[in-house]
Design a protein around this motif. Structure first.
Motif: not given
Length: 736
Positions: A2, A15-16, A18, A20, A84, A86, A120, A126, A270, A348
């Motif tokens: 990204v 943002v993804p 996932e 972070l 963190e 999630d 990520t 990101v 990945r 991943t």
């Protein structure tokens, strides 16, 4: 990969969706203010749902497991606090996650090079936002993650609060009383110099991104390209600070995170579908953690390969939707680590050192396979497994004191299928714990008593550690007793909790860290009970000592002290003046308890310095106990005063002693006297906070609160005699 974007205040970027990691960064300059990062989970109304929605170093885990405080690390002249989040597991009712900071020892305008960076879970940058307009703020909402359509975005907020953590917390629904939040923050920041949360060792993080500067967007990498190997940065472990216990208390065991093995850079790969991965990074032989993510539904399997390139050890084998889990394997010295992946979707893989394992010493919950460490004493482990989506599924728990020989010397603690709730024995830490699970689970260690119960009953001294229940025997059955306590909190916002448990397992709140402080005295066996059970939660270690009531000092005149304590009072009904003698704003109140166990509120300062007055309610024999409840090191002064000193007013305007006003007013708790007959009166009130209600009680001739007349302003009928006003704001009573 990204591409990272640099954004300015007010801007936003996708943002993804996932896991972070968010780094609140600053330059490492000697003497600069300390910045502490936190996350607030907000609902659609922009408010927290409760105290648990604030995640910071003293409360490092959200109950849902979606937000964690990972601790602090340093590299390249930069300091960072790591959070963190999630995102796929964030509860649907949570619409925004604020990234906030509070400043200790200065203001944000004095923090050099402040910026926030979102990465990520694999460490790929990101977005980055540099704060360049801070001035006199002591708390800051730096940014926020928020839902948009079916995904998430990050916004650079940059909103400061000169009122500190208390102002910020109030805006988002965290109940504070006066400067209580600021004081709590100050206390916590003193602790953090010597205390690191048990789970403060973060998962491997990349070395810090360069200080904010224009940077070109990174080129888009193929989806199957190997992600960069990133360098782990581990904060220095620190010992836990423990309040000074009472005599004979056992000091708490140092809780230093154990790595159980060497540190090394994380390996990240990945891919999509079936593949074979050779870990060609310099991973030392011995135990390592394999963390795997598999997106969406479908089959996912990971196996190690032996020297003949055949299947060796099964690591993961699951059909759980959006699977995430960790497992412990041994990296063999005679061959490179090779992993065979069978997958239906994107995945991943991360090979990590054992330092990333979560600490379960204070209790923990999760979903799916996990690797944990336990650093506490001998304990009973309460185990709960909710099963898979059909109520079935496998659940296993194993432990071993030597991670390098986990498979050879591990103890199988649980090996079951389907829903379960049971208790298993746990030996002394440090231990490595592995969980194999097809659904949600929780593990809660309960420390065993560390003294002989017979000795405790004989001496009146009880000591313990962790969550537990203790039975206390009254040294003088039929009469109350003084309880002297010293309790070290686990690190939650409100501190420890102690509850009285009856024969039906119903619980009544008794003591708490934020109200009663780490040590002091209070009254137990109010009704003269022969014995009582107390349940401890969120406590590291504790010590109790029972004393006869003659050990409580007699209240015959002015008295002052620090913290919670108990007095004996013998005399006529009287008033009790209460005022704060320290500059803190923690809770401070007084109450009266009768020999037969009944109790009543006397006065409450609501965190303010203004003196307040309450009644000393006595029995017909002229006796009671006065209990002072003070948090932390709060200083106070109390003074008995004649009941006749209460302000008087009346309906007729004249008494035998002269003219009496028809109106009386004041601020905060007090006692007044209506010298006229029962009459309609207008009660006015200016609230100091959402829950500041003007409660008015009628008192009898012994100053016992016998009837609550109202809790709202307006026209009410008030009786003749003494009245108690309970509020923190200004009020007035006027005869109509």
């Amino acid at each position: 990969m990204v591409p990272m974007t640099h954004i300015t205040k007010g801007a936003n970027t996708p943002v993804p969706s996932e896991l972070l990691r968010v780094a609140v960064c600053r330059q490492n300059v000697a003497g600069a203010p300390v910045v502490d990062a936190s996350a607030l989970l907000l609902d659609a109304n922009g408010k927290v749902r409760g105290d648990a929605d604030l995640v910071f170093y003293n409360q490092p885990h959200h109950p849902s497991g979606t937000a964690r405080h990972l601790g602090t690390n340093e590299a390249n002249g930069q300091l960072a606090e790591w959070l963190e989040i999630d995102l796929p597991r964030v509860e649907p009712e949570v619409q925004r996650v604020l990234i906030a900071g509070s400043c200790d020892g200065g203001v944000f305008g004095s923090v050099p090079g402040l910026y926030v960076q979102v990465l990520t879970g694999a460490g790929v940058p990101v977005t980055l936002y540099a704060v360049d307009d801070a001035t006199t703020e002591t708390a800051f909402v730096i940014g926020e993650l928020y839902r948009r359509d079916s995904g998430w975005k990050f916004r650079a907020v940059g909103q400061g609060y000169a009122s500190g953590l208390a102002g910020l917390a109030t805006d988002f629904g965290i109940a504070v009383d006066g400067g209580e939040a600021a004081q709590a923050q100050a206390q916590a920041q003193v602790q953090v110099q010597v205390q690191a949360p048990a789970d403060a060792v973060p998962a491997p993080m990349p070395a810090f991104a360069p200080p904010p500067a224009p940077a070109p967007a990174a080129a888009q990498a193929p989806v199957y390209a190997r992600a960069p190997v990133v360098q782990d940065a581990v904060p220095t472990p620190a010992q836990y600070a423990v309040p000074t216990p009472v005599q004979n208390a056992v000091p708490v065991q140092d809780r230093v995170p154990h790595t159980f093995g060497p540190q090394f850079p994380s390996f990240v790969r990945r891919g999509h579908g079936n593949d074979v991965v050779t870990v060609d990074a310099p991973i030392p032989p011995g135990p390592v953690i394999i963390e795997a993510w598999h997106e969406e539904d479908g089959y996912f399997c990971v196996e190690t390969l032996d020297r003949r390139n055949k299947d060796d050890e099964l690591v993961f084998n699951t059909t759980i939707t959006t699977f995430r889990g960790r497992a412990l394997i041994q990296n063999r010295p005679d061959r490179p680590l090779r992993l065979k992946i069978g997958a239906d979707n994107d995945w991943t893989l991360m090979v990590q050192p054992l330092s990333v394992a979560r600490d379960m010493t204070g209790g923990i919950s999760g979903f799916g396979p996990e690797v944990l460490v336990y650093t506490g004493p001998v304990a009973d482990l309460d185990v709960e497994f909710a099963g898979d989506e059909d109520g079935d599924g496998y659940f296993g728990v194993s432990s071993c004191a030597t991670a390098a020989k986990f498979n050879d010397r591990s103890d199988l603690l649980v090996n079951e299928t389907g829903r379960l709730r049971q208790t298993v024995p746990l030996t002394t830490g440090p231990l490595v714990i592995t969980v194999e699970a097809d659904g949600p689970w929780s593990l809660t260690p309960r420390a065993l008593p560390i003294v002989d119960p017979a000795v405790a009953r004989a001496t009146g001294v009880h000591q313990g550690r962790g969550a537990s229940t203790v039975t206390l025997t009254n040294p003088n059955p039929g009469r109350p007793a003084v309880l002297e306590y010293a309790i070290a909190s686990e690190g939650t916002i409100s501190g420890y909790q102690v509850k009285i448990v009856d024969e039906y397992d119903d619980e009544e709140p008794f003591l708490s860290g934020d109200e009663n402080g780490a040590q002091g005295r209070t009254l137990l066996f109010r009704k003269g009970e022969p014995e009582m059970r107390l349940r401890f939660d969120y406590a590291v270690d504790w010590s109790l000592r029972l004393l006869p009531m003659d050990q409580a000092p007699a209240l015959t005149g002015p008295a002052q002290g620090i913290g919670s304590t108990v007095f004996r009072y013998d005399g006529p009904p009287a008033l009790l003046g209460l005022r704060r003698t320290t500059s803190d704003s923690d809770r401070l109140r007084t109450g009266t308890v009768q020999a037969h166990g009944r109790k009543g509120m006397s006065a409450e300062t609501y965190g303010r310095r203004r003196p307040v007055v309450g009644p000393i309610w006595v029995t017909e024999a002229g006796h009671c106990y006065v209990v002072v409840t003070a948090a932390g090191a709060t200083g106070w002064k109390i003074e008995p005063m004649a009941a006749a000193s209460a302000p008087v007013f009346g309906a007729f305007g004249m008494t035998g002693s002269g003219k009496v006003p028809t109106k009386v007013s004041g601020k905060g708790y007090t006692v007044v006297r209506n010298t006229g007959p029962e009459a309609e009166m207008m009660l006015t009130h200016e609230p100091r906070g959402l829950l500041d209600l003007p409660a008015v009680w009628a008192l009898d001739e012994r100053l016992e609160p016998v009837r609550r007349i109202t809790t709202s302003p307006g026209l009410h009928t008030f009786p003749s005699g003494f009245l108690q006003i309970r509020t923190s704001g200004p009020w007035s009573l006027e005869v109509r």
